[in-house]
Write a protein that holds these residues in place. Sequence first.
Motif, PDB file in Angstrom:
ATOM      1  N   ASP A 136      71.189  33.496  38.074  1.00  0.00           N
ATOM      2  CA  ASP A 136      69.903  33.614  37.400  1.00  0.00           C
ATOM      3  C   ASP A 136      69.021  34.752  37.914  1.00  0.00           C
ATOM      4  OD1 ASP A 136      67.829  32.660  35.540  1.00  0.00           O
ATOM      5  OD2 ASP A 136      66.762  32.046  37.335  1.00  0.00           O
ATOM      6  N   LYS A 142      63.208  40.546  36.937  1.00  0.00           N
ATOM      7  CA  LYS A 142      61.927  40.002  37.426  1.00  0.00           C
ATOM      8  C   LYS A 142      61.852  40.188  38.933  1.00  0.00           C
ATOM      9  CE  LYS A 142      60.730  36.340  34.161  1.00  0.00           C
ATOM     10  NZ  LYS A 142      60.634  34.880  33.980  1.00  0.00           N
ATOM     11  N   GLU A 226      59.757  38.787  28.332  1.00  0.00           N
ATOM     12  CA  GLU A 226      59.361  37.383  28.222  1.00  0.00           C
ATOM     13  C   GLU A 226      58.172  37.178  27.297  1.00  0.00           C
ATOM     14  OE1 GLU A 226      58.404  35.386  31.905  1.00  0.00           O
ATOM     15  OE2 GLU A 226      59.404  33.557  31.267  1.00  0.00           O
TER      16      GLU A 226
HETATM   17  N1  GLY Z   1      64.434  32.916  35.722  1.00  0.00           N
HETATM   18  C1  GLY Z   1      64.009  33.024  34.395  1.00  0.00           C
HETATM   19  C2  GLY Z   1      63.927  34.418  33.895  1.00  0.00           C
HETATM   20  O1  GLY Z   1      64.433  35.319  34.518  1.00  0.00           O
HETATM   21  O2  GLY Z   1      63.335  34.646  32.873  1.00  0.00           O
END
Ligand code: GLY
Length: 347
Positions: A136, A142, A226
């Motif tokens: 992940d 991120k 996101e």
């Molecule tokens: N861990 C969730 C993302 O990278 O969006």
Amino acid sequence: MKKITINTSPSYDVIIDDNILNTVNETILEYIEPCKICIITDSTVSSLYANKVKTSLKSSGFLVIKIVFPPGEHSKSLSTYSNILEAVADEGLTKTDCIIALGGGVVGDLAGFVASSYMRGIQYIQIPTTYLAALDSSIGGKTGINLLRGKNLVGTFWNPKLVLCDPTVFNTLPTIRRMDGIAEAIKCAVVTDKSLLGPIKNNSYTYVIERCVSIKKSIVEADQYEESLRQLLSFGHLIGHAIEKLSGYSVSHGHAIAAGMIYEARAAYKMGFTDTDISKDLETILRTLGFTPEVSYTVEELMKYVIMSKRIHKDTIDIVVPIEIGKCKLAKLNMYQLEEYIRVGKE
Ligand code: GLY
């Protein structure tokens, strides 16, 4: 050997291969010119793998330095971040050099944030050494650190140049760290692919990593920053991050996310966003795998950190709603509904 290309901007390869750490020099040379490389790692990972990586890189002409900080979530702080930046500058790293994040999620987030901000951004390579980081957090760009008011409140999107994953390193993982990865893999199964549950239960690490990386690839390629779809990957994290913070990070990420997923599934059902309550089935799955998903905090305590969520925009928030295990959607709540959601999610 499996190579998955993440076609974001910029794009990068994720290479998954047993014992790839032994030949890290050869693989990295295919992506960058010999330069100064700064390995950023924590003291646990340093003693296990840093020498192997360092020796391999030196043999191909890289100049290698290493910066080590204490392990654990408490290091994802402004003070550790500034100490690392000063050390990187003292070592004379330049704009054309490279950082390697060697470690788990904390190392990846922190080293990635250093890479994204030092000299307005230099290249970095992720070498995840935990199950969670491999499936992940090393993917998707991120980066970030925590503030006293909550987890990951400062950070950037900064894609790595390359991600190198050696599944054999998970043999040294303590159970608690293995369970962090299992919880994130279960999240992936609930959000998009129920068939992952079997391989997760069988500890088929390589298969689970490849599948989770492929799922994340399709999501971040559609929504790198996101703004919509990627929020599905935050299932369980609204409550989970609040639990981690409220416990002073003594509750591990895996246990917090496990509890968060059950809580959020129940809340979405009780608010009428879905006809199916998956919370009981999910709880059975998680307890069978050794999780103790209890939430001992009050609605008021949880709300204090939930309202700091980066997902709140113009007084609304997208929540993740399970339609069934393997399929989720997003739904919008206003701030009054959010409070209600947190209240009804409590058993
Ligand atoms: N861990 C969730 C993302 O990278 O969006």
